[in-house]
Design a protein around this motif. Structure first.
Motif, PDB file in Angstrom:
ATOM      1  N   PRO A 186      66.447  22.444 -31.234  1.00  0.00           N
ATOM      2  CA  PRO A 186      66.301  21.685 -30.005  1.00  0.00           C
ATOM      3  C   PRO A 186      67.321  20.561 -29.832  1.00  0.00           C
ATOM      4  CG  PRO A 186      64.172  21.985 -31.093  1.00  0.00           C
ATOM      5  CD  PRO A 186      65.209  22.551 -32.003  1.00  0.00           C
ATOM      6  N   ASP A 187      67.700  19.886 -30.939  1.00  0.00           N
ATOM      7  CA  ASP A 187      68.596  18.744 -30.788  1.00  0.00           C
ATOM      8  C   ASP A 187      70.072  19.100 -30.940  1.00  0.00           C
ATOM      9  OD1 ASP A 187      66.479  17.131 -30.276  1.00  0.00           O
ATOM     10  OD2 ASP A 187      66.138  16.676 -32.403  1.00  0.00           O
ATOM     11  N   ALA A 188      70.378  20.387 -31.187  1.00  0.00           N
ATOM     12  CA  ALA A 188      71.780  20.769 -31.355  1.00  0.00           C
ATOM     13  C   ALA A 188      72.486  20.659 -30.002  1.00  0.00           C
ATOM     14  CB  ALA A 188      71.860  22.198 -31.858  1.00  0.00           C
ATOM     15  N   PRO A 189      73.829  20.355 -29.998  1.00  0.00           N
ATOM     16  CA  PRO A 189      74.532  20.316 -28.717  1.00  0.00           C
ATOM     17  C   PRO A 189      74.483  21.698 -28.075  1.00  0.00           C
ATOM     18  CG  PRO A 189      76.076  20.172 -30.567  1.00  0.00           C
ATOM     19  CD  PRO A 189      74.694  20.129 -31.139  1.00  0.00           C
ATOM     20  N   ALA A 190      74.395  21.732 -26.736  1.00  0.00           N
ATOM     21  CA  ALA A 190      74.298  23.028 -26.057  1.00  0.00           C
ATOM     22  C   ALA A 190      75.532  23.854 -26.374  1.00  0.00           C
ATOM     23  CB  ALA A 190      74.185  22.805 -24.563  1.00  0.00           C
ATOM     24  N   SER A 191      75.294  25.129 -26.644  1.00  0.00           N
ATOM     25  CA  SER A 191      76.408  26.047 -26.829  1.00  0.00           C
ATOM     26  C   SER A 191      77.103  26.226 -25.484  1.00  0.00           C
ATOM     27  CB  SER A 191      75.798  27.360 -27.317  1.00  0.00           C
ATOM     28  OG  SER A 191      76.737  28.198 -27.845  1.00  0.00           O
ATOM     29  N   LEU A 192      76.272  26.318 -24.446  1.00  0.00           N
ATOM     30  CA  LEU A 192      76.803  26.540 -23.096  1.00  0.00           C
ATOM     31  C   LEU A 192      76.053  25.618 -22.144  1.00  0.00           C
ATOM     32  CD1 LEU A 192      78.452  28.327 -21.116  1.00  0.00           C
ATOM     33  CD2 LEU A 192      76.475  29.866 -21.060  1.00  0.00           C
ATOM     34  N   ASP A 193      76.817  24.922 -21.302  1.00  0.00           N
ATOM     35  CA  ASP A 193      76.201  24.015 -20.337  1.00  0.00           C
ATOM     36  C   ASP A 193      76.867  24.258 -18.978  1.00  0.00           C
ATOM     37  OD1 ASP A 193      75.210  21.923 -18.857  1.00  0.00           O
ATOM     38  OD2 ASP A 193      75.437  20.434 -20.455  1.00  0.00           O
ATOM     39  N   VAL A 194      76.095  24.768 -18.050  1.00  0.00           N
ATOM     40  CA  VAL A 194      76.608  25.045 -16.696  1.00  0.00           C
ATOM     41  C   VAL A 194      75.923  24.044 -15.772  1.00  0.00           C
ATOM     42  CG1 VAL A 194      76.715  26.753 -14.837  1.00  0.00           C
ATOM     43  CG2 VAL A 194      76.912  27.500 -17.237  1.00  0.00           C
ATOM     44  N   SER A 195      76.723  23.298 -15.036  1.00  0.00           N
ATOM     45  CA  SER A 195      76.142  22.218 -14.240  1.00  0.00           C
ATOM     46  C   SER A 195      76.714  22.217 -12.817  1.00  0.00           C
ATOM     47  CB  SER A 195      76.456  20.897 -14.951  1.00  0.00           C
ATOM     48  OG  SER A 195      75.927  19.836 -14.235  1.00  0.00           O
ATOM     49  N   GLY A 196      75.844  22.434 -11.855  1.00  0.00           N
ATOM     50  CA  GLY A 196      76.248  22.362 -10.439  1.00  0.00           C
ATOM     51  C   GLY A 196      77.339  23.341 -10.054  1.00  0.00           C
ATOM     52  N   LEU A 197      77.375  24.514 -10.691  1.00  0.00           N
ATOM     53  CA  LEU A 197      78.484  25.450 -10.447  1.00  0.00           C
ATOM     54  C   LEU A 197      78.314  26.151  -9.091  1.00  0.00           C
ATOM     55  CD1 LEU A 197      81.051  26.788 -11.628  1.00  0.00           C
ATOM     56  CD2 LEU A 197      79.559  28.599 -12.526  1.00  0.00           C
ATOM     57  N   ALA A 198      79.286  25.901  -8.213  1.00  0.00           N
ATOM     58  CA  ALA A 198      79.291  26.557  -6.899  1.00  0.00           C
ATOM     59  C   ALA A 198      80.648  27.225  -6.724  1.00  0.00           C
ATOM     60  CB  ALA A 198      79.060  25.526  -5.800  1.00  0.00           C
ATOM     61  N   PHE A 199      80.658  28.383  -6.084  1.00  0.00           N
ATOM     62  CA  PHE A 199      81.926  29.119  -5.970  1.00  0.00           C
ATOM     63  C   PHE A 199      81.917  30.003  -4.727  1.00  0.00           C
ATOM     64  CE2 PHE A 199      84.450  32.980  -6.714  1.00  0.00           C
ATOM     65  CZ  PHE A 199      85.693  32.427  -6.979  1.00  0.00           C
ATOM     66  N   ALA A 200      83.028  29.957  -3.989  1.00  0.00           N
ATOM     67  CA  ALA A 200      83.231  30.876  -2.858  1.00  0.00           C
ATOM     68  C   ALA A 200      84.478  31.714  -3.145  1.00  0.00           C
ATOM     69  CB  ALA A 200      83.415  30.099  -1.572  1.00  0.00           C
ATOM     70  N   TYR A 201      84.409  33.009  -2.876  1.00  0.00           N
ATOM     71  CA  TYR A 201      85.591  33.873  -3.015  1.00  0.00           C
ATOM     72  C   TYR A 201      86.597  33.521  -1.920  1.00  0.00           C
ATOM     73  CZ  TYR A 201      83.522  36.752  -6.667  1.00  0.00           C
ATOM     74  OH  TYR A 201      83.009  37.181  -7.858  1.00  0.00           O
ATOM     75  N   PRO A 202      87.872  33.927  -2.125  1.00  0.00           N
ATOM     76  CA  PRO A 202      88.905  33.555  -1.139  1.00  0.00           C
ATOM     77  C   PRO A 202      88.582  34.004   0.291  1.00  0.00           C
ATOM     78  CG  PRO A 202      89.924  34.424  -3.127  1.00  0.00           C
ATOM     79  CD  PRO A 202      88.451  34.585  -3.305  1.00  0.00           C
ATOM     80  N   ASP A 203      87.780  35.078   0.435  1.00  0.00           N
ATOM     81  CA  ASP A 203      87.433  35.509   1.806  1.00  0.00           C
ATOM     82  C   ASP A 203      86.338  34.634   2.414  1.00  0.00           C
ATOM     83  OD1 ASP A 203      85.082  36.259   0.558  1.00  0.00           O
ATOM     84  OD2 ASP A 203      85.196  38.373   1.088  1.00  0.00           O
ATOM     85  N   GLY A 204      85.905  33.605   1.665  1.00  0.00           N
ATOM     86  CA  GLY A 204      84.913  32.668   2.191  1.00  0.00           C
ATOM     87  C   GLY A 204      83.491  32.982   1.763  1.00  0.00           C
ATOM     88  N   HIS A 205      83.283  34.151   1.111  1.00  0.00           N
ATOM     89  CA  HIS A 205      81.908  34.488   0.715  1.00  0.00           C
ATOM     90  C   HIS A 205      81.434  33.552  -0.396  1.00  0.00           C
ATOM     91  CE1 HIS A 205      78.331  36.867   0.054  1.00  0.00           C
ATOM     92  NE2 HIS A 205      78.540  36.666  -1.238  1.00  0.00           N
ATOM     93  N   GLN A 206      80.364  32.816  -0.125  1.00  0.00           N
ATOM     94  CA  GLN A 206      79.820  31.880  -1.113  1.00  0.00           C
ATOM     95  C   GLN A 206      78.913  32.654  -2.056  1.00  0.00           C
ATOM     96  OE1 GLN A 206      80.423  28.342  -0.734  1.00  0.00           O
ATOM     97  NE2 GLN A 206      79.446  27.937  -2.705  1.00  0.00           N
ATOM     98  N   ALA A 207      79.336  32.800  -3.327  1.00  0.00           N
ATOM     99  CA  ALA A 207      78.573  33.622  -4.273  1.00  0.00           C
ATOM    100  C   ALA A 207      77.659  32.782  -5.164  1.00  0.00           C
ATOM    101  CB  ALA A 207      79.530  34.440  -5.129  1.00  0.00           C
ATOM    102  N   LEU A 208      78.026  31.533  -5.439  1.00  0.00           N
ATOM    103  CA  LEU A 208      77.190  30.669  -6.296  1.00  0.00           C
ATOM    104  C   LEU A 208      76.956  29.340  -5.581  1.00  0.00           C
ATOM    105  CD1 LEU A 208      78.940  31.205  -9.795  1.00  0.00           C
ATOM    106  CD2 LEU A 208      76.904  32.378  -8.910  1.00  0.00           C
ATOM    107  N   PHE A 209      75.710  28.852  -5.687  1.00  0.00           N
ATOM    108  CA  PHE A 209      75.323  27.622  -4.982  1.00  0.00           C
ATOM    109  C   PHE A 209      74.717  26.633  -5.984  1.00  0.00           C
ATOM    110  CE2 PHE A 209      75.004  31.020  -1.895  1.00  0.00           C
ATOM    111  CZ  PHE A 209      75.427  30.474  -0.697  1.00  0.00           C
ATOM    112  N   GLY A 210      75.518  25.942  -6.766  1.00  0.00           N
ATOM    113  CA  GLY A 210      74.968  24.898  -7.640  1.00  0.00           C
ATOM    114  C   GLY A 210      74.086  25.432  -8.760  1.00  0.00           C
TER     115      GLY A 210
END
Ligand SMILES: Nc1ncnc2c1ncn2[C@@H]1O[C@H](COP(=O)(O)OP(=O)(O)OP(=O)(O)O)[C@@H](O)[C@H]1O
Length: 260
Positions: A10-34
Motif C-alpha cells: 500500500p505505501d509503495a510509490p505507484a508503479s503507474l500514475d495517470v492523472s487528468g489524461l485527456a486526448f483528442a486525435y488530430p481529426d478532433g475526435h476526443q477519445a479520453l476525458f480526464g
C-alpha cells in the motif's frame, strides 16, 4: 523478474500514475476525458470497456507512443515525456494484440535480442537475456526459427518474450488471450502469474480478467466509470449493462477467485 508475483504494497510509490489524461486525435475526435488512476507495484489490473471506449488510446499514452494530450502519466515517479522516452520505453513494455506488429526479424532470437541490443547489451549478456526471456515463455527451443513459421499462439509467446527481454517494470497486454486455444490461454495465464511485474491487461475476455486480475478498471466513453475488485464489478448487473459488458452465458463471477 521471476518468482511469485509481489503482493501490492500500500505505501509503495505507484508503479503507474495517470492523472487528468485527456486526448483528442488530430481529426478532433476526443477519445479520453480526464482519466485518473494509479497502479501499485506488482498489481495486476484489467482494463475493461466496450469497443471504442478509449482503451488502446490510453495504453498508447503509457509509453509515449501517443503524446500531445493534457494531464500526466508517470511511471515510478518518472513523467512520460520526450526527455525520458528511452527510460520509459525500457520500463513499460507493451504486447500488442497482433504479434505480427511486434515480430519483424528473420529469427526468434533476433527479435528477442532487438530491444536489449538497442539498449547496449552485447555478447554473452545479450545471449543470456534472450535465453532467459524465451525460457520464461517456454519458447527456448524455437530460438533459431523464423517467427513467420510459428503458430499464432507461439508468435504471441515470442512477442511477450521480446518485451520481457527488456525487464520491464510494467507489462501492458492488449487482448492477450485472443485467438489462443484453451491450453495456450491457460499457459499464458500461468506465465503472467509467475512474473514479478506490474500488469495492466486490456481485455474483452472477462473470465480471463477475473482469473488473472484482482482489480479492474472500466473505461467507458473515454473516462473511468468504475475501479474496484474484478469480481465485484463483474457481479454488478447494472454496471455491466451500462457499459456493454457481458459474461459468457451461465458464468458466475463469484465462482472464480483471482489468484495472486
Ligand atoms: N487515429 C485515430 N483518429 C481518430 N479517431 C480515432 C483514432 N484511433 C481511434 N480513434 C477513435 O477513438 C475512440 C477510442 O478508440 P480506441 O481504439 O482507443 O478504443 P478501444 O477501447 O481500444 O476499442 P476496441 O475495444 O474496439 O479495441 C474511438 O471512437 C475511435 O474511433
Amino acid at each position: 523478474m521471476t518468482g511469485p508475483a509481489a503482493a501490492p504494497v500500500p505505501d509503495a510509490p505507484a508503479s503507474l500514475d495517470v492523472s487528468g489524461l485527456a486526448f483528442a486525435y488530430p481529426d478532433g475526435h476526443q477519445a479520453l476525458f480526464g482519466v485518473d488512476f494509479c497502479v501499485a507495484r506488482g498489481e495486476r489490473v484489467a482494463l475493461l470497456g466496450p469497443n471504442g471506449a478509449g482503451k488502446t488510446t490510453l495504453v498508447l499514452h503509457l509509453n509515449g507512443i501517443l503524446t500531445g494530450g493534457t494531464g500526466t502519466v508517470t511511471v515510478a515517479g518518472l513523467p512520460v515525456d520526450k526527455r525520458n522516452m528511452a527510460e520509459i520505453r525500457r520500463r513499460v513494455g507493451i504486447v500488442f494484440q497482433d504479434p505480427d506488429d511486434q515480430l519483424f526479424m528473420p529469427t526468434v532470437r533476433e527479435d528477442v535480442a532487438f530491444g536489449p541490443a538497442a539498449a547496449g547489451v552485447k555478447g554473452a549478456e545479450l545471449e543470456a537475456c534472450v535465453d532467459r526471456a524465451l525460457t520464461l515463455v517456454g519458447m527456448a527451443e524455437f530460438k533459431d526459427r523464423p517467427p513467420h513459421h510459428l503458430s499464432f499462439g507461439q508468435r504471441r509467446r515470442v512477442a511477450v518474450a521480446t518485451v520481457l527481454a527488456m525487464e520491464p517494470e510494467i507489462l501492458v497486454l492488449d487482448e492477450p488471450s485472443s485467438n489462443l486455444d484453451p491450453a495456450s490461454r491457460r499457459e499464458l495465464a500461468d506465465i503472467l502469474r509467475s512474473l514479478d511485474v506490474t500488469v495492466l491487461m486490456v481485455t474483452h475476455d472477462l473470465p480471463y480478467a477475473l482469473e488473472l486480475c484482482p482489480r479492474a478498471l472500466i473505461l467507458s466513453d473515454g473516462a473511468i466509470a468504475a475501479d474496484g475488485p474484478t469480481a465485484a464489478l463483474l457481479s454488478d448487473d447494472d454496471l455491466m449493462r451500462a457499459h456493454r459488458l457481458e459474461l459468457p452465458f451461465g458464468f458466475d463471477p463469484r465462482s472464480v477467485r483471482a489468484s495472486g
